[in-house]
Design a protein around this motif. Structure first.
Motif, PDB file in Angstrom:
ATOM      1  N   ARG A  50       0.825  -1.216   0.000  1.00 39.19           N
ATOM      2  CA  ARG A  50       0.000   0.000   0.000  1.00 39.19           C
ATOM      3  C   ARG A  50       0.855   1.260   0.000  1.00 39.19           C
ATOM      4  N   LEU A  51       1.807   1.321   0.947  1.00 45.03           N
ATOM      5  CA  LEU A  51       2.660   2.504   1.038  1.00 45.03           C
ATOM      6  C   LEU A  51       3.804   2.471   0.049  1.00 45.03           C
ATOM      7  N   LYS A  52       4.109   1.274  -0.484  1.00 40.60           N
ATOM      8  CA  LYS A  52       5.190   1.075  -1.448  1.00 40.60           C
ATOM      9  C   LYS A  52       6.528   1.599  -0.928  1.00 40.60           C
ATOM     10  N   LEU A  53       6.783   1.305   0.339  1.00 31.04           N
ATOM     11  CA  LEU A  53       8.049   1.712   0.941  1.00 31.04           C
ATOM     12  C   LEU A  53       9.174   0.820   0.440  1.00 31.04           C
ATOM     13  N   GLY A  54      10.392   1.352   0.460  1.00 30.35           N
ATOM     14  CA  GLY A  54      11.558   0.602   0.026  1.00 30.35           C
ATOM     15  C   GLY A  54      11.870  -0.547   0.967  1.00 30.35           C
ATOM     16  N   MET A  55      12.620  -1.535   0.443  1.00 28.57           N
ATOM     17  CA  MET A  55      12.906  -2.725   1.224  1.00 28.57           C
ATOM     18  C   MET A  55      13.722  -2.412   2.472  1.00 28.57           C
ATOM     19  N   THR A  56      14.684  -1.491   2.354  1.00 30.30           N
ATOM     20  CA  THR A  56      15.524  -1.161   3.506  1.00 30.30           C
ATOM     21  C   THR A  56      14.689  -0.588   4.639  1.00 30.30           C
ATOM     22  N   ILE A  57      13.732   0.288   4.300  1.00 31.33           N
ATOM     23  CA  ILE A  57      12.872   0.894   5.324  1.00 31.33           C
ATOM     24  C   ILE A  57      11.995  -0.172   5.976  1.00 31.33           C
ATOM     25  N   VAL A  58      11.433  -1.056   5.157  1.00 32.66           N
ATOM     26  CA  VAL A  58      10.548  -2.102   5.692  1.00 32.66           C
ATOM     27  C   VAL A  58      11.327  -3.042   6.610  1.00 32.66           C
ATOM     28  N   LEU A  59      12.504  -3.463   6.164  1.00 27.41           N
ATOM     29  CA  LEU A  59      13.312  -4.372   6.988  1.00 27.41           C
ATOM     30  C   LEU A  59      13.744  -3.702   8.287  1.00 27.41           C
ATOM     31  N   GLY A  60      14.237  -2.466   8.169  1.00 29.83           N
ATOM     32  CA  GLY A  60      14.686  -1.754   9.371  1.00 29.83           C
ATOM     33  C   GLY A  60      13.544  -1.478  10.329  1.00 29.83           C
ATOM     34  N   GLY A  61      12.397  -1.048   9.784  1.00 36.13           N
ATOM     35  CA  GLY A  61      11.251  -0.774  10.646  1.00 36.13           C
ATOM     36  C   GLY A  61      10.730  -2.026  11.326  1.00 36.13           C
ATOM     37  N   SER A  62      10.680  -3.142  10.600  1.00 35.82           N
ATOM     38  CA  SER A  62      10.206  -4.393  11.197  1.00 35.82           C
ATOM     39  C   SER A  62      11.146  -4.869  12.294  1.00 35.82           C
ATOM     40  N   ALA A  63      12.451  -4.726  12.059  1.00 35.49           N
ATOM     41  CA  ALA A  63      13.412  -5.131  13.079  1.00 35.49           C
ATOM     42  C   ALA A  63      13.248  -4.295  14.351  1.00 35.49           C
ATOM     43  N   LEU A  64      13.062  -2.991  14.193  1.00 37.07           N
ATOM     44  CA  LEU A  64      12.887  -2.113  15.357  1.00 37.07           C
ATOM     45  C   LEU A  64      11.586  -2.432  16.095  1.00 37.07           C
ATOM     46  N   LEU A  65      10.517  -2.696  15.341  1.00 33.25           N
ATOM     47  CA  LEU A  65       9.248  -3.055  15.976  1.00 33.25           C
ATOM     48  C   LEU A  65       9.368  -4.378  16.725  1.00 33.25           C
ATOM     49  N   GLY A  66      10.126  -5.316  16.162  1.00 36.08           N
ATOM     50  CA  GLY A  66      10.363  -6.574  16.856  1.00 36.08           C
ATOM     51  C   GLY A  66      11.047  -6.354  18.194  1.00 36.08           C
ATOM     52  N   LEU A  67      12.040  -5.460  18.195  1.00 31.46           N
ATOM     53  CA  LEU A  67      12.738  -5.135  19.452  1.00 31.46           C
ATOM     54  C   LEU A  67      11.794  -4.470  20.450  1.00 31.46           C
ATOM     55  N   MET A  68      10.940  -3.560  19.954  1.00 29.95           N
ATOM     56  CA  MET A  68      10.009  -2.866  20.845  1.00 29.95           C
ATOM     57  C   MET A  68       9.008  -3.841  21.463  1.00 29.95           C
ATOM     58  N   LEU A  69       8.454  -4.732  20.629  1.00 26.00           N
ATOM     59  CA  LEU A  69       7.486  -5.701  21.147  1.00 26.00           C
ATOM     60  C   LEU A  69       8.133  -6.630  22.163  1.00 26.00           C
ATOM     61  N   TYR A  70       9.368  -6.994  21.920  1.00 27.19           N
ATOM     62  CA  TYR A  70      10.090  -7.849  22.869  1.00 27.19           C
ATOM     63  C   TYR A  70      10.294  -7.109  24.195  1.00 27.19           C
ATOM     64  N   GLY A  71      10.673  -5.822  24.083  1.00 26.27           N
ATOM     65  CA  GLY A  71      10.881  -5.039  25.290  1.00 26.27           C
ATOM     66  C   GLY A  71       9.622  -4.875  26.114  1.00 26.27           C
ATOM     67  N   LEU A  72       8.475  -4.870  25.412  1.00 25.15           N
ATOM     68  CA  LEU A  72       7.193  -4.729  26.111  1.00 25.15           C
ATOM     69  C   LEU A  72       6.632  -6.072  26.559  1.00 25.15           C
ATOM     70  N   GLY A  73       7.358  -7.159  26.275  1.00 25.36           N
ATOM     71  CA  GLY A  73       6.913  -8.491  26.690  1.00 25.36           C
ATOM     72  C   GLY A  73       5.728  -9.000  25.909  1.00 25.36           C
ATOM     73  N   MET A  74       5.624  -8.581  24.634  1.00 26.10           N
ATOM     74  CA  MET A  74       4.441  -8.915  23.847  1.00 26.10           C
ATOM     75  C   MET A  74       4.707  -9.950  22.764  1.00 26.10           C
ATOM     76  N   THR A  75       5.864 -10.605  22.774  1.00 29.60           N
ATOM     77  CA  THR A  75       6.167 -11.612  21.746  1.00 29.60           C
ATOM     78  C   THR A  75       6.249 -12.989  22.391  1.00 29.60           C
ATOM     79  N   SER A  76       6.218 -14.001  21.526  1.00 35.99           N
ATOM     80  CA  SER A  76       6.356 -15.380  22.020  1.00 35.99           C
ATOM     81  C   SER A  76       7.751 -15.606  22.590  1.00 35.99           C
ATOM     82  N   LEU A  77       8.711 -14.746  22.257  1.00 34.65           N
ATOM     83  CA  LEU A  77      10.069 -14.873  22.796  1.00 34.65           C
ATOM     84  C   LEU A  77      10.097 -14.495  24.265  1.00 34.65           C
ATOM     85  N   SER A  78       9.176 -13.589  24.644  1.00 30.32           N
ATOM     86  CA  SER A  78       9.201 -13.059  25.992  1.00 30.32           C
ATOM     87  C   SER A  78       8.803 -14.102  27.024  1.00 30.32           C
ATOM     88  N   GLY A  79       7.928 -15.022  26.628  1.00 27.66           N
ATOM     89  CA  GLY A  79       7.455 -16.010  27.580  1.00 27.66           C
ATOM     90  C   GLY A  79       8.202 -17.299  27.511  1.00 27.66           C
TER      91      GLY A  79
END
Length: 471
Positions: free
Chosen positions: A442-471
């Motif tokens: 939809r947004l047609k963002l570049g691959m680098t932005i998508v990869l970097g943003g997803s990686a950062l969101l993964g770290l944030m969710l982990y920090g908030l204890g909201m991933t399967s890794l946290s438990g």
């Protein structure tokens, strides 16, 4: 080779002096460091630098070379670099261009492989790759649509794609068998004069420009190739064949079948001759064998490796180095597992890319004959259609293993497929995947932005204890 063999600059552009080998080496190093984004992005980088900026060759010559590389197994972007390097400076030009194209990726994947096995169980590292997996899923789905739009031009091609998907997804058919069957259908269809297999249904876009449009930009035709250049290419191709096959034979004879290094050498050598359609197409088969047959790594680790390859320069097929690294790291039985993994990874890389040099050097002098062969072109068109089905299988395989925690295999006669346990959905992974899909489609963002943003969101969710890794 003389200046007359180069395409002339566009009207009004100053004349360009023929590049020296040293100058070309610097340019190939720059191309290699900028070669992110899979084959489409890498080919676009080469086109921008070599055609538009340096004006070393014209659009027509560039696309002519690309079509030749698409006829061959292996990563077409790396082979295109070898071919253009050979076109400019013969054997040494091809060797330098091909080696530099993969060198940054070799170094980066090896460094990340070390980090992965040393720190992989550390939470923030696992969270980083947790986010990357969601982005990789979106990128693979995007590849399905891109390749599909270009390859599925008629009902016959769509049928080949559908049958290929069913064969690999529901029946676990080997990828090489699918490729050979599709090629045979295309070849026979062309020989029978069927319209669906007539020229025009194949490849060719650079930065969104279709081959048919770009043909009007052809510069002067290539000068007659001297016999010495043809002989030199054939000798170089023979040497490349020997450098590829000799280590394989030595390892198999010295260590015997069943040894991890002998298996890596033979398995990835086989991949080198059946990887039509690029990395995405062959990864499903690699995952099927490396995960299921050899037990070198887990499905999630295969996704981690693809995430590494997506975020580093060089061909996506560099993920095979990560597979070889983990296989040797776990199976070699050496006291120094990191040393074993390093050797396994480099061995996988060697037998993956050495054949590329052999194919280019042996085939480049005859590329005109190959390109004008309609039956061969039709075979490639059918292979490309089958690749769409195989990539779709890869996308579904990724989705199953990213979004669901538990997967079960169903076996019933020839039927053999994996299905998710619906109640085991990982909601954080599902949300990340949905966001990545939205960003890509939809947004047609570049691959680098998508990869970097997803990686950062993964770290944030982990920090908030909201991933399967946290438990």
């Amino acid at each position: 080779m003389t200046d007359a063999t180069l395409a002339t600059p566009r009207s009004g552009a100053p004349a360009q002096e023929y590049p020296t080998l040293a100058e070309a080496t610097r340019v190939w190093a720059r191309v290699a460091l900028l070669s992110f984004g899979g084959p489409a992005g890498q080919i676009a980088v080469m086109h921008r630098i070599l055609v538009e900026e340096k004006r070393w060759l014209g659009d027509g010559r560039f696309l002519h070379a690309l079509n030749f590389c698409m006829l061959l197994p292996g990563p077409e972007a790396q082979q295109l670099a070898v071919y253009i390097g050979w076109l400019l400076h013969r054997t040494w030009g091809g060797v330098i261009a091909g080696v530099l194209f993969v060198l940054p990726g070799v170094i980066a994947i090896m460094a990340l492989s070390w980090v992965y096995v040393i720190f992989g169980n550390v939470g923030f590292i696992a969270a980083l790759f947790f986010g990357l997996k969601a982005a990789v899923l979106a990128i693979v789905l995007q590849a399905v649509f891109r390749v599909g739009r270009r390859a599925l031009k008629n009902d016959a091609m769509r049928l080949i794609a559908a049958l290929s998907f069913v064969a690999i997804f529901a029946f676990g058919a080997p990828f090489p068998l699918i490729v050979l069957a599709a090629a045979l259908i295309g070849f026979l269809g062309a020989r029978a004069g069927l319209q669906a297999f007539a020229p025009g249904g194949g490849h060719g876009s650079v930065g969104g420009t279709h081959v048919d449009d770009a043909e009007t930009l052809l510069g002067p035709k290539m000068a007659e190739m001297p016999a010495s250049a043809r002989r030199g290419a054939l000798v170089a191709g023979g040497v490349a064949l020997a450098l590829w096959l000799a280590p394989v034979v030595v390892l198999v004879l010295a260590l015997g079948p069943g040894n991890v290094f002998a298996d890596i050498a033979t398995f990835f050598s086989k991949m080198a001759v059946v990887t039509f359609g690029g990395a995405y197409a062959v990864l499903a088969y690699v995952a099927q064998e490396a995960v299921g047959t050899y037990g070198w790594l887990e499905p999630g680790e295969m996704l981690d490796g693809l995430g590494m390859a997506e975020t580093t320069p060089g061909p996506l097929i560099m993920v095979l180095q990560f597979v070889g690294f983990l296989g040797a790291f776990r199976e070699a039985g050496w006291d120094n597992a990191l040393l074993a993994g390093t050797f396994g990874g480099l061995l996988a890389t060697w037998v993956t890319f050495a054949p590329c040099f052999a194919f280019i050097f042996l085939g480049a002098p005859y590329m005109e004959g190959l390109r004008s062969n309609r039956s061969l072109s039709a075979a490639l068109t059918a292979v490309t259609a089958s690749v769409v089905g195989v990539i779709l299988n890869l996308a579904i395989w990724f989705a199953i293993h990213v979004v669901w925690i538990e997967v079960r295999r169903i076996e019933a006669g020839p039927l053999s497929l994996e299905l998710p346990v619906l109640g085991s959905i990982d909601w954080a992974a599902a949300a990340l995947s949905a966001l990545a899909l939205f960003a890509v489609f939809r947004l047609k963002l570049g691959m680098t932005i998508v990869l970097g943003g997803s990686a950062l969101l993964g770290l944030m969710l982990y920090g908030l204890g909201m991933t399967s890794l946290s438990g």
